[in-house]
Write an enzyme that holds these catalytic residues in place. Structure first.
Site, PDB file in Angstrom:
ATOM      1  N   ASN A  49      42.444  34.513  54.182  1.00 48.97           N
ATOM      2  CA  ASN A  49      41.754  35.179  53.073  1.00 48.97           C
ATOM      3  C   ASN A  49      40.323  35.530  53.460  1.00 48.97           C
ATOM      4  OD1 ASN A  49      43.946  35.004  51.363  1.00 48.97           O
ATOM      5  ND2 ASN A  49      43.132  33.327  50.130  1.00 48.97           N
ATOM      6  N   ARG A 379      54.328  48.172  51.256  1.00 47.58           N
ATOM      7  CA  ARG A 379      54.416  47.156  52.308  1.00 47.58           C
ATOM      8  C   ARG A 379      55.879  46.740  52.435  1.00 47.58           C
ATOM      9  NH1 ARG A 379      49.120  45.689  53.395  1.00 47.58           N
ATOM     10  NH2 ARG A 379      47.693  45.654  51.611  1.00 47.58           N
ATOM     11  N   ARG A 409      46.421  48.670  53.826  1.00 49.19           N
ATOM     12  CA  ARG A 409      45.527  48.002  54.766  1.00 49.19           C
ATOM     13  C   ARG A 409      46.231  46.896  55.549  1.00 49.19           C
ATOM     14  NH1 ARG A 409      41.069  46.522  51.585  1.00 49.19           N
ATOM     15  NH2 ARG A 409      40.045  48.487  52.072  1.00 49.19           N
ATOM     16  N   HIS A 439      50.448  53.328  45.328  1.00 48.97           N
ATOM     17  CA  HIS A 439      50.645  51.893  45.146  1.00 48.97           C
ATOM     18  C   HIS A 439      51.731  51.590  44.114  1.00 48.97           C
ATOM     19  CE1 HIS A 439      49.198  47.686  44.096  1.00 48.97           C
ATOM     20  NE2 HIS A 439      49.235  47.643  45.418  1.00 48.97           N
ATOM     21  N   ARG A 568      44.660  35.730  38.475  1.00 43.21           N
ATOM     22  CA  ARG A 568      44.700  34.824  39.617  1.00 43.21           C
ATOM     23  C   ARG A 568      43.389  34.823  40.398  1.00 43.21           C
ATOM     24  NH1 ARG A 568      47.928  37.405  43.612  1.00 43.21           N
ATOM     25  NH2 ARG A 568      46.008  37.910  44.698  1.00 43.21           N
ATOM     26  N   HIS A 596      51.655  37.171  41.295  1.00 40.21           N
ATOM     27  CA  HIS A 596      51.443  38.567  41.672  1.00 40.21           C
ATOM     28  C   HIS A 596      51.865  39.565  40.600  1.00 40.21           C
ATOM     29  CE1 HIS A 596      52.103  42.208  44.336  1.00 40.21           C
ATOM     30  NE2 HIS A 596      50.946  41.780  44.795  1.00 40.21           N
TER      31      HIS A 596
END
Length: 693
Positions: A49, A379, A409, A439, A568, A596
């Site tokens: 992170n 992704r 990214r 996205h 979160r 998520h």
């Protein structure tokens, strides 16, 4: 821990809020009730992170400073002031992280898992390690000297290196030393399992860099190493693309990925006791200023993730295995399309299997009546069954359109490879719109049936990635609702062709529509509160940092709307402030799985509306990305989602409550402890219940 916000500001700063999130991850590594191998996994996550934070967020602030930018952001910080606070707080976090590492290595040793120094090995173990070094390590090492004839070599971002300070044999100790660096091979295991000592059941490891240090003299004949020190450099990893001027976006991104290797230095990590001459050499080369971290242990703890997951046995030191169940609605069905014609289906990962998504695509690929498949990919896993199914569908003559986001990214290279593979199979591959990241998570299947064409849609809160679907909590909705299907067709037309902004019947779509739709929904709640009707907002997301969204929530609170936010990570809103946010609560849940899912609930005067979305309430999501929020109409599925929200709101084990001062505190445990992720595992028994929030 001191409050980290400015007393006069009504906002939290995004980057300082992120640091507090990473601190909550660190707390999971420190929690004695968390299984030991899971604790070292959380410690690894803290490192990765922080790597991304430094290479993107801190890199951006550094660029602003170099450009002379001095304006304050909406939370009241200048780049210089914010960077100073960030470095101070992350420095303290790293110190705490390594204190935790030392504590965990002691706990591991008690369980028979030992990190051993090479000098402490038995003669037999040393001999075996000598053989391993000469057979497997030495051949791939490349010592790189730095002197007048050999300039400083390229140091790759986030790779581990050794700085070697040497004296030539016969030189006086006060002579200026020689200097070289060696990259620790990233394609060899960082932890090396040593054969056990005779009669011992313990498992011992040495670190690869320590093994290299022990044998460093074999690479510098005629010189004496006086110091061998570990270091790691972090470079700016943000892509700077000229999308308008790029003739081929794929080629432009490939070029930019190569340029990323030479990104400007942002952070230098060095091992405690680093040789002064070597450190001066690195500081002069990289010009990182004060952005230097002194590390009290192995540089880069990300290796702990692989160690924790690859060790055979030791199940008592891990969470109990979770076997995702196949969704009840599809469990014994031979025809997914027949199921969806009867009712919508909700799938809750990781408690329910992502195989339902891949199986649906696989059936669509092989169904002779399917005319077209369209989907977005942001992704994707390294060995994706979805890619294979889409390729088979195209090879079978179906119209297959895939919008691959090349700018995801750190997944750019993988997505480029997928795009080329899909194109070879005959798929139409689109790289999205100029200036926008795609996205949204959506799939559309068009099928010829007896009564005409029918659209089947899947929308999700997470990526089409079977690996992360086992680690993240996400929700997917399958439906053949004709209104949603029509909106899905229009959305794909907008993403692949020329189309004016649409008047959406069901969806909210960023960047043109979602923000205004959310404002309208909030305003309706405020009007209902003023009229004495039930008024409530519940929003679950990863981050909240868009100033206008925060302001609208403040206005709704002042109007009397009850607002519960389950966020979160980053939160720029200050809850519980008199006359501003008295009716707002904010909680964060950090647990075994990464929370998520994005869910938005609006009371609507007693007739609740529930939405699933791909978007957090961040500036980038609402203004620079194609995002989607989709309503859930089926009453049973609404009840399931409300139950998910209820569990999050009543979690008193892994939840943290945000206070007006900026601190996150654990809630008081009243009655029985409730851990939302563990309760969610009994999904089969409550999926069709209809609880209230």
């Amino acid at each position: 821990m001191q409050p980290f916000i400015q007393a006069k500001s009504k906002y939290m700063n995004r980057d300082l809020s992120w640091i507090e999130f990473n601190r909550r991850v660190l707390e999971e590594a420190q929690d004695a009730t968390t299984p030991l191998l899971e604790r070292i996994k959380f410690l690894s996550i803290v490192s990765t992170n922080l790597d991304e934070f430094m290479s993107v967020r801190v890199a951006g602030l550094t660029d602003q400073l170099r450009a002379g930018y001095t304006k304050t952001d909406f939370t009241g910080y200048t780049p210089e002031g914010l960077l100073r606070r960030i470095m101070k707080r992350t420095g303290k976090m790293v110190q705490e992280q390594y204190r935790t590492f030392r504590e965990l290595t002691r706990a591991l040793a008690k369980e028979g898992l030992i990190f051993t120094e090479c000098e402490d090995l038995t003669p037999t173990q040393k001999k075996l390690m000598d053989t391993y070094f000469h057979d497997y390590v030495f051949p791939v090492l490349t010592p790189m000297a730095v002197d007048q004839s050999r300039p400083f070599p390229l140091v790759h971002s986030l790779n581990l290196y050794l700085a070697v300070t040497l004296l030539r044999e016969g030189d006086a100790p006060d002579e200026e030393p020689y200097f070289a660096i060696i990259q620790v091979p990233s394609n060899l295991p960082r932890t090396i399992k040593i054969p056990s000592r005779a009669g011992s059941a313990k498992m011992e490891f040495v670190l690869l860099e320590d093994l290299i240090k022990t044998h460093i003299g074999t690479m510098f004949a005629g010189y004496t190493p006086i110091s061998v020190d570990s270091f790691r450099l972090t470079r700016n990893a943000d892509l700077t693309l000229d999308e308008e001027g790029a003739e081929d976006l794929l080629e432009e991104i490939e070029k930019e990925l190569k340029r990323r290797r030479w990104g400007s230095p942002v952070r230098l990590e060095v091992q405690r006791g680093f040789h002064p001459y070597a450190l001066d050499t690195l500081k002069e080369e990289f010009e990182t200023g004060d952005n230097i971290f002194i590390i009290e242990g192995p540089v880069d703890l990300s290796f702990l993730m692989k160690l924790s997951s690859s060790l055979p046995g030791y199940e008592q030191l891990r969470y109990p295995k979770l076997e995702p169940v196949y969704p009840l609605e599809f469990d014994e069905a031979d025809d997914y399309f027949e199921v969806l014609r009867r009712k919508d289906v909700l799938v809750y990962h990781p408690y329910e299997s992502f195989d339902a998504v891949t199986d649906f695509i696989d059936q669509a690929a092989g169904d002779k009546d399917v005319m077209a498949i369209k989907m977005t990919l942001y992704r994707v896993s390294g060995n994706s069954a979805i890619i294979g199914a889409l390729a088979r569908a195209a090879e079978a003559g179906k119209q297959v359109t895939v919008i691959v986001e090349l700018k995801a990214r750190f997944d750019e290279e993988r997505n480029i490879a997928w795009a080329r593979q899909l194109e070879k199979a005959g798929c139409h591959v689109v790289y999205g719109l100029v200036g926008l990241k795609t996205h949204a998570k959506i799939m559309l299947v068009v099928r010829q049936e007896q009564d005409g064409l029918r659209r089947y849609v899947h929308v999700g809160t997470g990526n089409y990635n079977d690996n992360t679907a086992r680690l993240y909590t996400d929700i997917g909705l399958f439906t053949c609702n004709p209104v949603i299907g029509e909106d899905a067709s229009v959305l794909f037309n907008e993403m692949t062709g020329y189309s004016a902004p649409h008047d959406w019947q069901a969806f909210g779509v960023a960047p043109n529509d979602m923000r205004s739709k959310l404002f309208q929904l909030m305003a309706r709640e405020a009007e209902n509160a003023a009229a004495g009707k039930p008024a409530r907002i519940i929003a679950k997301m990863n981050s909240l940092s868009h100033q206008e969204m925060v302001d609208e929530l403040y206005e709704a609170s002042k109007a009397g709307v009850s607002i519960d936010l389950i966020i979160r990570g980053v939160c720029c809103l200050k809850p519980g402030v008199p006359e501003l946010s008295e009716s707002i609560t904010v909680r964060s849940i950090v647990d075994r799985f990464l929370e998520h899912s994005r869910i938005f609930y609006f009371e609507n005067g007693g007739d609740p509306e529930v939405w699933l979305s791909s978007a957090d309430w961040m500036t980038r999501n609402l203004t620079r990305r194609i995002e989607l929020m989709c309503p859930v109409h089926d009453p049973e599925l609404k009840a399931t989602i409300i139950q998910i929200l209820r569990l999050s709101l009543t979690d008193n084990v892994k939840a943290r409550i945000l206070t007006p001062s900026g601190q996150y505190v654990r809630p008081a445990v009243e009655g029985e402890p409730l851990r939302s992720q563990f309760e969610a595992q009994i999904i089969r028994t409550w999926k069709r219940k209809s609880p209230s929030v």
